[in-house]
Write a protein that holds these residues in place. Structure first.
Motif, short mmCIF file in Angstrom:
data_model
loop_
_atom_site.label_atom_id
_atom_site.label_comp_id
_atom_site.label_asym_id
_atom_site.label_seq_id
_atom_site.Cartn_x
_atom_site.Cartn_y
_atom_site.Cartn_z
N MET A 1 0.82 -1.20 0.00
CA MET A 1 0.00 0.00 0.00
C MET A 1 0.86 1.26 0.00
SD MET A 1 -2.80 1.07 2.83
CE MET A 1 -2.31 2.74 3.21
N SER A 2 0.49 2.22 -0.83
CA SER A 2 1.28 3.44 -0.94
C SER A 2 0.72 4.50 0.00
CB SER A 2 1.24 3.90 -2.40
OG SER A 2 1.16 5.28 -2.50
N ASP A 3 1.60 5.43 0.42
CA ASP A 3 1.14 6.54 1.28
C ASP A 3 0.49 7.63 0.46
OD1 ASP A 3 2.04 5.34 3.52
OD2 ASP A 3 3.99 6.37 3.54
N LEU A 4 0.67 7.56 -0.86
CA LEU A 4 0.16 8.63 -1.71
C LEU A 4 -1.36 8.50 -1.84
CD1 LEU A 4 2.87 8.42 -4.52
CD2 LEU A 4 2.77 9.99 -2.56
N PRO A 5 -2.05 9.64 -1.98
CA PRO A 5 -3.51 9.55 -2.11
C PRO A 5 -3.93 8.83 -3.38
CG PRO A 5 -2.77 11.86 -2.03
CD PRO A 5 -1.55 11.01 -1.98
N VAL A 6 -5.10 8.19 -3.31
CA VAL A 6 -5.74 7.59 -4.48
C VAL A 6 -6.73 8.62 -5.00
CG1 VAL A 6 -7.20 5.71 -5.30
CG2 VAL A 6 -5.49 5.27 -3.50
N LEU A 7 -6.68 8.87 -6.31
CA LEU A 7 -7.68 9.75 -6.92
C LEU A 7 -8.86 8.90 -7.38
CD1 LEU A 7 -8.59 12.50 -8.08
CD2 LEU A 7 -7.46 11.84 -10.22
N VAL A 8 -10.06 9.25 -6.88
CA VAL A 8 -11.27 8.54 -7.31
C VAL A 8 -12.13 9.53 -8.08
CG1 VAL A 8 -13.27 7.17 -6.61
CG2 VAL A 8 -11.15 7.03 -5.27
N THR A 9 -12.20 9.39 -9.40
CA THR A 9 -13.11 10.24 -10.16
C THR A 9 -14.52 9.65 -10.02
OG1 THR A 9 -13.04 9.10 -12.29
CG2 THR A 9 -11.25 10.67 -11.84
N GLY A 10 -15.50 10.52 -9.90
CA GLY A 10 -16.86 10.02 -9.68
C GLY A 10 -17.04 9.46 -8.28
N GLY A 11 -16.18 9.90 -7.36
CA GLY A 11 -16.17 9.31 -6.01
C GLY A 11 -17.36 9.68 -5.14
N ALA A 12 -18.16 10.67 -5.59
CA ALA A 12 -19.34 11.04 -4.78
C ALA A 12 -20.59 10.26 -5.21
CB ALA A 12 -19.60 12.54 -4.88
N GLY A 13 -20.41 9.37 -6.19
CA GLY A 13 -21.55 8.59 -6.68
C GLY A 13 -21.75 7.30 -5.90
N PHE A 14 -22.61 6.46 -6.43
CA PHE A 14 -22.97 5.21 -5.76
C PHE A 14 -21.73 4.33 -5.54
CE2 PHE A 14 -24.37 0.80 -7.31
CZ PHE A 14 -24.49 0.28 -6.03
N ILE A 15 -21.13 3.86 -6.61
CA ILE A 15 -19.99 2.94 -6.46
C ILE A 15 -18.80 3.68 -5.85
CG2 ILE A 15 -18.33 1.53 -7.75
CD1 ILE A 15 -20.64 0.94 -9.76
N GLY A 16 -18.56 4.89 -6.33
CA GLY A 16 -17.40 5.64 -5.88
C GLY A 16 -17.39 5.87 -4.38
N SER A 17 -18.54 6.23 -3.82
CA SER A 17 -18.55 6.56 -2.39
C SER A 17 -18.30 5.32 -1.53
CB SER A 17 -19.86 7.24 -2.01
OG SER A 17 -20.96 6.37 -2.19
N HIS A 18 -18.75 4.15 -2.01
CA HIS A 18 -18.44 2.92 -1.26
C HIS A 18 -16.94 2.62 -1.34
CE1 HIS A 18 -22.43 1.49 -0.08
NE2 HIS A 18 -22.86 2.04 -1.20
N LEU A 19 -16.37 2.87 -2.50
CA LEU A 19 -14.93 2.65 -2.63
C LEU A 19 -14.16 3.60 -1.72
CD1 LEU A 19 -12.64 1.12 -4.09
CD2 LEU A 19 -12.58 3.03 -5.69
N GLY A 42 -23.11 14.39 0.35
CA GLY A 42 -23.61 13.65 1.51
C GLY A 42 -23.28 12.16 1.47
N ASN A 43 -22.84 11.66 0.32
CA ASN A 43 -22.41 10.25 0.24
C ASN A 43 -21.03 10.04 0.86
OD1 ASN A 43 -24.67 9.34 -1.12
ND2 ASN A 43 -23.77 9.54 -3.16
N LEU A 44 -20.34 11.17 1.13
CA LEU A 44 -18.93 11.07 1.53
C LEU A 44 -18.73 11.48 2.99
CD1 LEU A 44 -17.39 12.68 -1.67
CD2 LEU A 44 -17.14 10.29 -0.95
N PRO A 45 -17.77 10.85 3.68
CA PRO A 45 -17.46 11.26 5.06
C PRO A 45 -16.55 12.49 5.04
CG PRO A 45 -16.11 9.39 4.46
CD PRO A 45 -16.95 9.70 3.25
N LEU A 46 -17.12 13.66 4.77
CA LEU A 46 -16.31 14.84 4.50
C LEU A 46 -15.56 15.34 5.73
CD1 LEU A 46 -18.71 16.69 2.04
CD2 LEU A 46 -16.56 15.55 1.50
#
Ligand code: NAD
Ligand code: UD2
Length: 310
Positions: A1-19, A42-46
């Protein structure tokens, strides 16, 4: 596992927010790029300091370049997810669903980021293989702008793999369901629509005779596969179906929902949707060879989780 952030495009959507939830739980930091066209903050733990939400469009190449600075890997989910929306607006869909992918590839090349997961779709097969388990070598006949953009995106990702050393893990999702799948659009996933209407005792519309079948995958099973692909030492070329080789008819689905709600509201029957695929079931041998999926979630268990009764 890397310390660098993972970019999730579409991350506020259904599949993205679970990921995003799963990545944070595994200790990653996450950057989300989403234009909030169907996704919701609201799908995300902001409140989590390891999560950053950038509101913007994957079709904006400058933004995609900027947002990728310092990231270790990309999960590219941003897209107009509705096939019907792509039929109504092919140009707008193409900007999100194809230009967005190309921008992601270019920005990754510029920044030397290699690993990318991509959400393609069973739609690339069109009606080919209908009625059988569809394997990845089944001829591709994209019948809609949505499917054409997904298939073109696959080809471009493969070009960047061969030419620039990207490591794309391409997945052809069958029918994914679970919490946060937006039931408000008539073109959203059938399970989210049926369960919401059953809960509110509103009439359900059944298109066709209900004997059409789908290969439904519970969101947690998909996320398990995506995490493994992100962390795998290497990614083999070739797209991978994400389905369970299980068929469920809509009539059987309604029975399962009825059992959970102690009955159903009125079911209104309408003609089958034009272009609707009759039977869709994945040959998932490649998925099982490449990834571990111990015991896929049963429909009864998935529905119970979706309704918060598990
Ligand atoms: P979704 O609509 O909930 O998620 C898509 C996300 O992308 C949303 O948050 C939306 O706001 C964002 N988005 C859309 N266009 C954008 C743009 N131009 N720039 C930035 N963000 C943008 O849908 P989903 O079901 O979570 O789908 C995720 C991915 O999986 C999509 O690529 C979809 O095509 C693919 N897929 C889903 C299924 C399924 O069964 N749900 C099946 C096959 C493929
Ligand atoms: C799914 C994906 C699509 C694409 C395709 C690949 C969703 C939302 N769509 O389309 O993106 O990947 O698979 O083949 O995940 N139905 C009803 N009543 C309703 C809604 C739907 O009867 O209120 C029927 C619909 O006509 C179809 C079935 O339910 O026969 C499944 O519909 P869907 O929209 O959930 O998914 P699908 O398979 O058309």
């Amino acid at each position: 596992m890397s310390d660098l952030p993972v970019l999730v495009t579409g991350g506020a959507g259904f599949i993205g927010s679970h990921l995003v939830d799963a990545l944070l739980a595994r200790g990653y930091s996450v950057r989300v790029l989403d234009n909030l066209s169907s996704g919701k903050p609201g799908n995300l733990p902001l409140g989590d300091p390891r999560l950053e939400l950038v509101e913007g469009d994957v079709a904006d190449v400058g933004l995609v370049r900027g947002v990728m600075v310092g990231c270790g890997a990309v999960v590219h989910l941003a897209a107009v997810a509705s096939v019907q929306a792509s039929v109504i607006d092919p140009v707008g869909t193409h900007r999100s669903n194809f230009i967005g992918t190309l921008n992601v590839c270019e920005a990754m090349r510029e920044h030397g980021i290699r690993r990318v997961l991509f959400a393609s779709s069973a739609a690339v097969y069109g009606n080919n293989g209908e009625g059988e388990a569809i394997d990845e070598d089944t001829p591709k006949t994209p019948l809609t702008p949505y499917a054409a953009d997904k298939l073109a995106s696959e080809h471009y990702l493969d070009f960047y793999r061969r030419q620039h050393g990207l490591e794309p893990a391409i997945f052809r999702f069958f029918n994914i369901y679970g919490p946060r799948q937006d039931p408000s659009s008539p073109y959203s996933g059938v399970i989210s629509i049926f369960t919401e209407r059953a809960a509110k005792r509103l009439p359900i519309t059944l298109f066709g005779d209900g004997e059409q079948t789908r290969d439904f995958v519970y969101i947690a099973d998909l996320i398990e596969v995506l995490l493994q692909a992100l962390e795998a030492p290497q990614v083999l070329p070739g797209a991978v179906n994400v389905g369970l080789n299980r068929s469920l008819s809509l009539n059987r689905l309604l029975e399962e929902i009825s059992a959970l709600f102690g009955g159903l509201p009125e079911v209104r029957r309408e003609a089958a949707r034009p272009g609707d695929i009759r039977h869709s079931r994945a040959d998932n041998r490649r998925l099982m060879e490449r990834y571990r999926l111990a015991e896929p979630t049963s429909m009864a268990a998935g529905l119970a989780c979706l309704l918060g009764r598990a």
